[in-house]
Design a protein around this motif. Structure first.
Motif, PDB file in Angstrom:
ATOM      1  N   GLU A  93       9.761   9.062  -4.486  1.00  0.00           N
ATOM      2  CA  GLU A  93       8.527   8.204  -4.280  1.00  0.00           C
ATOM      3  C   GLU A  93       8.890   6.931  -4.659  1.00  0.00           C
ATOM      4  O   GLU A  93       9.912   6.091  -5.256  1.00  0.00           O
ATOM      5  CB  GLU A  93       7.696   8.729  -5.562  1.00  0.00           C
ATOM      6  CG  GLU A  93       7.276  10.060  -5.494  1.00  0.00           C
ATOM      7  CD  GLU A  93       7.902  10.889  -6.433  1.00  0.00           C
ATOM      8  OE1 GLU A  93       7.652  11.884  -6.807  1.00  0.00           O
ATOM      9  OE2 GLU A  93       9.015  10.427  -6.604  1.00  0.00           O
ATOM     10  N   SER A  94       7.946   5.908  -4.098  1.00  0.00           N
ATOM     11  CA  SER A  94       7.863   4.439  -4.442  1.00  0.00           C
ATOM     12  C   SER A  94       6.671   3.940  -4.427  1.00  0.00           C
ATOM     13  O   SER A  94       5.651   4.313  -3.750  1.00  0.00           O
ATOM     14  CB  SER A  94       8.844   3.634  -3.473  1.00  0.00           C
ATOM     15  OG  SER A  94       8.502   3.787  -2.091  1.00  0.00           O
ATOM     16  N   GLY A  95       6.615   2.479  -4.798  1.00  0.00           N
ATOM     17  CA  GLY A  95       5.151   1.743  -4.551  1.00  0.00           C
ATOM     18  C   GLY A  95       4.463   1.783  -5.982  1.00  0.00           C
ATOM     19  O   GLY A  95       3.366   0.996  -6.071  1.00  0.00           O
ATOM     20  N   GLY A  96       4.588   2.351  -6.898  1.00  0.00           N
ATOM     21  CA  GLY A  96       4.066   2.202  -8.101  1.00  0.00           C
ATOM     22  C   GLY A  96       4.128   0.994  -8.660  1.00  0.00           C
ATOM     23  O   GLY A  96       5.050  -0.091  -8.336  1.00  0.00           O
ATOM     24  N   GLY A  97       3.503   0.568  -9.486  1.00  0.00           N
ATOM     25  CA  GLY A  97       3.411  -0.664 -10.253  1.00  0.00           C
ATOM     26  C   GLY A  97       1.968  -0.939 -11.252  1.00  0.00           C
ATOM     27  O   GLY A  97       1.530   0.065 -11.560  1.00  0.00           O
ATOM     28  N   SER A  98       2.037  -2.038 -11.907  1.00  0.00           N
ATOM     29  CA  SER A  98       1.000  -2.452 -12.572  1.00  0.00           C
ATOM     30  C   SER A  98      -0.024  -3.354 -11.842  1.00  0.00           C
ATOM     31  O   SER A  98       0.216  -4.241 -10.941  1.00  0.00           O
ATOM     32  CB  SER A  98       1.474  -3.413 -13.771  1.00  0.00           C
ATOM     33  OG  SER A  98       2.215  -2.590 -14.689  1.00  0.00           O
ATOM     34  N   VAL A  99      -1.305  -3.176 -11.961  1.00  0.00           N
ATOM     35  CA  VAL A  99      -2.291  -3.650 -11.174  1.00  0.00           C
ATOM     36  C   VAL A  99      -3.672  -3.674 -12.080  1.00  0.00           C
ATOM     37  O   VAL A  99      -4.177  -2.818 -13.068  1.00  0.00           O
ATOM     38  CB  VAL A  99      -2.708  -2.980  -9.892  1.00  0.00           C
ATOM     39  CG1 VAL A  99      -3.247  -1.541 -10.280  1.00  0.00           C
ATOM     40  CG2 VAL A  99      -3.792  -3.626  -9.038  1.00  0.00           C
ATOM     41  N   GLN A 100      -4.428  -4.658 -11.805  1.00  0.00           N
ATOM     42  CA  GLN A 100      -5.679  -4.906 -12.598  1.00  0.00           C
ATOM     43  C   GLN A 100      -6.885  -3.831 -12.107  1.00  0.00           C
ATOM     44  O   GLN A 100      -6.951  -3.388 -10.605  1.00  0.00           O
ATOM     45  CB  GLN A 100      -6.311  -6.337 -12.627  1.00  0.00           C
ATOM     46  CG  GLN A 100      -5.416  -7.259 -13.419  1.00  0.00           C
ATOM     47  CD  GLN A 100      -6.043  -8.550 -13.617  1.00  0.00           C
ATOM     48  OE1 GLN A 100      -6.926  -9.111 -12.717  1.00  0.00           O
ATOM     49  NE2 GLN A 100      -5.877  -9.384 -14.618  1.00  0.00           N
ATOM     50  N   ALA A 101      -7.732  -3.701 -12.688  1.00  0.00           N
ATOM     51  CA  ALA A 101      -8.935  -2.752 -12.242  1.00  0.00           C
ATOM     52  C   ALA A 101      -9.529  -3.347 -11.073  1.00  0.00           C
ATOM     53  O   ALA A 101      -9.779  -4.646 -10.880  1.00  0.00           O
ATOM     54  CB  ALA A 101      -9.810  -2.327 -13.395  1.00  0.00           C
ATOM     55  N   GLY A 102      -9.627  -2.529  -9.963  1.00  0.00           N
ATOM     56  CA  GLY A 102     -10.310  -3.205  -8.691  1.00  0.00           C
ATOM     57  C   GLY A 102      -9.429  -3.479  -7.614  1.00  0.00           C
ATOM     58  O   GLY A 102      -9.510  -3.431  -6.552  1.00  0.00           O
TER      59      GLY A 102
ATOM     60  N   LEU B 122      -2.867  -0.254  -4.519  1.00  0.00           N
ATOM     61  CA  LEU B 122      -1.527  -0.124  -4.453  1.00  0.00           C
ATOM     62  C   LEU B 122      -1.115   1.014  -3.370  1.00  0.00           C
ATOM     63  O   LEU B 122      -2.174   1.753  -2.930  1.00  0.00           O
ATOM     64  CB  LEU B 122      -0.850   0.659  -5.917  1.00  0.00           C
ATOM     65  CG  LEU B 122      -0.618  -0.263  -6.904  1.00  0.00           C
ATOM     66  CD1 LEU B 122      -0.257   0.575  -8.136  1.00  0.00           C
ATOM     67  CD2 LEU B 122       0.398  -1.148  -6.557  1.00  0.00           C
ATOM     68  N   ARG B 123      -0.034   0.925  -2.803  1.00  0.00           N
ATOM     69  CA  ARG B 123       0.195   1.923  -1.630  1.00  0.00           C
ATOM     70  C   ARG B 123       1.458   2.747  -2.160  1.00  0.00           C
ATOM     71  O   ARG B 123       2.370   2.224  -2.189  1.00  0.00           O
ATOM     72  CB  ARG B 123       0.351   1.251  -0.352  1.00  0.00           C
ATOM     73  CG  ARG B 123       0.552   2.230   0.961  1.00  0.00           C
ATOM     74  CD  ARG B 123       0.903   1.679   2.082  1.00  0.00           C
ATOM     75  NE  ARG B 123       0.578   2.597   3.174  1.00  0.00           N
ATOM     76  CZ  ARG B 123       1.516   2.584   4.380  1.00  0.00           C
ATOM     77  NH1 ARG B 123       2.559   1.806   4.383  1.00  0.00           N
ATOM     78  NH2 ARG B 123       1.287   3.211   5.449  1.00  0.00           N
ATOM     79  N   LEU B 124       1.292   4.248  -2.430  1.00  0.00           N
ATOM     80  CA  LEU B 124       2.409   4.797  -2.812  1.00  0.00           C
ATOM     81  C   LEU B 124       3.195   5.584  -1.476  1.00  0.00           C
ATOM     82  O   LEU B 124       2.458   5.701  -0.530  1.00  0.00           O
ATOM     83  CB  LEU B 124       2.055   5.970  -3.565  1.00  0.00           C
ATOM     84  CG  LEU B 124       1.338   5.610  -4.860  1.00  0.00           C
ATOM     85  CD1 LEU B 124       1.216   6.821  -5.986  1.00  0.00           C
ATOM     86  CD2 LEU B 124       2.138   4.569  -5.737  1.00  0.00           C
ATOM     87  N   SER B 125       4.529   5.662  -1.412  1.00  0.00           N
ATOM     88  CA  SER B 125       5.325   6.275  -0.504  1.00  0.00           C
ATOM     89  C   SER B 125       5.899   7.420  -0.887  1.00  0.00           C
ATOM     90  O   SER B 125       6.560   7.287  -2.268  1.00  0.00           O
ATOM     91  CB  SER B 125       6.003   5.233   0.273  1.00  0.00           C
ATOM     92  OG  SER B 125       5.128   4.327   0.769  1.00  0.00           O
ATOM     93  N   CYS B 126       6.145   8.446  -0.233  1.00  0.00           N
ATOM     94  CA  CYS B 126       7.145   9.591  -0.573  1.00  0.00           C
ATOM     95  C   CYS B 126       7.679   9.932   0.619  1.00  0.00           C
ATOM     96  O   CYS B 126       7.364  10.308   1.726  1.00  0.00           O
ATOM     97  CB  CYS B 126       6.442  10.632  -1.105  1.00  0.00           C
ATOM     98  SG  CYS B 126       7.117  12.413  -1.270  1.00  0.00           S
ATOM     99  N   GLU B 127       9.100   9.337   0.621  1.00  0.00           N
ATOM    100  CA  GLU B 127      10.161   9.868   1.778  1.00  0.00           C
ATOM    101  C   GLU B 127      10.744  11.127   1.567  1.00  0.00           C
ATOM    102  O   GLU B 127      11.460  11.283   0.370  1.00  0.00           O
ATOM    103  CB  GLU B 127      10.970   8.603   1.851  1.00  0.00           C
ATOM    104  CG  GLU B 127      11.803   8.755   2.964  1.00  0.00           C
ATOM    105  CD  GLU B 127      12.804   7.508   3.473  1.00  0.00           C
ATOM    106  OE1 GLU B 127      12.607   6.397   2.573  1.00  0.00           O
ATOM    107  OE2 GLU B 127      13.586   7.438   4.361  1.00  0.00           O
ATOM    108  N   ALA B 128      10.839  11.917   2.384  1.00  0.00           N
ATOM    109  CA  ALA B 128      11.375  13.276   2.426  1.00  0.00           C
ATOM    110  C   ALA B 128      12.762  13.029   3.182  1.00  0.00           C
ATOM    111  O   ALA B 128      12.727  12.560   4.301  1.00  0.00           O
ATOM    112  CB  ALA B 128      10.486  14.224   2.938  1.00  0.00           C
TER     113      ALA B 128
END
Length: 122
Positions: A6-15, A18-24
């Protein structure tokens, strides 16, 4: 077997978004369904969204209209919009399916990624 990252996580304010990716990688041709799960501190892991090989998808009620799951061959995405504090969790991807050994024996496939942290501040 299949390995997931997985990748793409992080910190963000409400509203925010984010876009997460999962590479197999590995026996990706054997993957039937891919899913996103999340686990918040002190809570059980829950299924967030699932997508089948044919592209059909399901979502947990709390993210409907805000999250979109998609898949392109062996990579799965989770577009998360209008994030809320309660979306804070570690997000994991999962893959299920069947792969075949050299002699043609079918083996059930189920793999998990290590997770990516999503933190939403209110």
């Amino acid at each position: 077997q299949v390995q997931l990252a997985e990748s793409g996580g992080g910190s963000v304010q409400a509203g925010g978004s984010l876009r997460l990716s999962c590479e197999a990688s590995g026996s990706i041709s054997g993957i039937n369904t891919m899913s996103w799960h999340r686990q918040a501190p002190g809570k059980e892991r829950e299924l967030v969204a699932r997508i089948s090989r044919d592209g059909s998808s399901t979502y947990v009620e709390s993210v409907k209209g805000r999250f979109t799951i998609s898949r392109d061959k062996g990579t799965m995405y989770l577009q998360m919009n209008s994030l809320k504090f309660e979306d804070t969790a570690v997000y994991y991807c999962e893959a299920e399916g069947v792969y075949y050994t050299e002699d043609g024996t079918p083996i059930a496939l189920r793999s998990w990624g290590r997770g990516t942290q999503v933190a939403v501040s209110s």
